[in-house]
Write an enzyme that holds these catalytic residues in place. Structure first.
Site, short mmCIF file in Angstrom:
data_model
loop_
_atom_site.label_atom_id
_atom_site.label_comp_id
_atom_site.label_asym_id
_atom_site.label_seq_id
_atom_site.Cartn_x
_atom_site.Cartn_y
_atom_site.Cartn_z
N LYS A 239 -11.18 -1.01 6.92
CA LYS A 239 -10.13 -0.58 7.64
C LYS A 239 -10.24 -0.24 8.96
CE LYS A 239 -5.94 2.42 7.45
NZ LYS A 239 -5.34 3.33 6.65
N GLU B 74 0.91 -1.22 -0.10
CA GLU B 74 -0.06 0.09 -0.12
C GLU B 74 0.83 1.29 0.08
OE1 GLU B 74 -2.67 2.36 3.19
OE2 GLU B 74 -2.72 0.58 3.46
#
Length: 219
Positions: free
Chosen positions: A136, A49
């Site tokens: 998340k 990421e």
């Protein structure tokens, strides 16, 4: 098209759940990206990421996406424009620090896996109503960590969490062993500073140790 999107997302999240580690990386030196890719591939951690916390985010996403060896995503995505530019540069998934409806809608329309940041029941409910079942949890340490996820997993038993923030090698086992945690993320996995201070052999050893911690914790 909806079925195709669900199948694509399922494949993505299945692969992430199998590895259970989502490295978060902020780039300030493009010359380190080749080594970054090498050590991740060698250790079997195929996700990265790249955060929008530097001006090199888009170029880094583009470079890391070129070989096709890694599943490259964009993190700290706060606007629709950032999401669009990230995808144009090769991002295969999007991670946001909060629940941003227009970014969620865009990703769903483009069949791009999306991980919006949530910490409260209200935010989780928004994600649920948007058709998401993986979210998340950020910042995990500030908002109660594993205890908060335990509590939230009661009413939201059918949601999977990807916590980031305050996770390290020491507390990694309690996170990845939780049945409602799909994966754990953070810069503790790999960072630019690590690449500057350690050679490839040391980094691969570190990453392999994390992989083994996951394996031992999820038996």
């Amino acid at each position: 098209m909806e079925k195709v999107m669900k199948d694509k997302n399922k494949t993505f999240f299945d692969r992430l759940e199998n590895i259970k580690l989502l490295p978060l990386y902020t780039a300030h030196d493009l010359n380190l990206l080749t080594r970054l890719e090498h050590v991740l591939v060698e250790s079997g951690i195929l996700f990265i990421e790249v955060t929008f916390r530097s001006e090199l985010a888009l170029e880094s996403i583009k470079q890391l996406s070129t070989s096709g060896k890694l599943i490259v995503g964009a993190g700290t995505v706060r606007t629709l424009k950032e999401a669009e530019e990230a995808v144009q540069h090769g991002a295969q998934f999007i991670v946001c620090p909060s629940f941003i409806p227009e970014v969620v809608n865009y990703c769903q329309e483009q069949q791009i896996p999306i991980l919006p940041g949530t910490v409260t029941p209200t935010e989780i409910q928004y994600a649920k109503e948007a058709g998401l079942n993986v979210i998340k949890f950020f910042p995990a340490d500030v908002y109660g960590g594993i205890n908060a996820i335990n509590a939230l997993s009661g009413p939201y038993y059918d949601m999977k969490f990807v916590p980031t923030g305050g996770i390290n090698q020491k507390n990694l086992p309690e996170y990845v062993s939780h049945k409602n945690i799909l994966a754990a993320g953070g810069s503790f996995i790999i960072s630019e500073k690590m690449l500057e201070e350690k050679d490839d052999e040391e980094l691969i050893k570190h990453l392999t140790e994390l992989v083994n911690v996951v394996k031992e914790s999820t038996k």
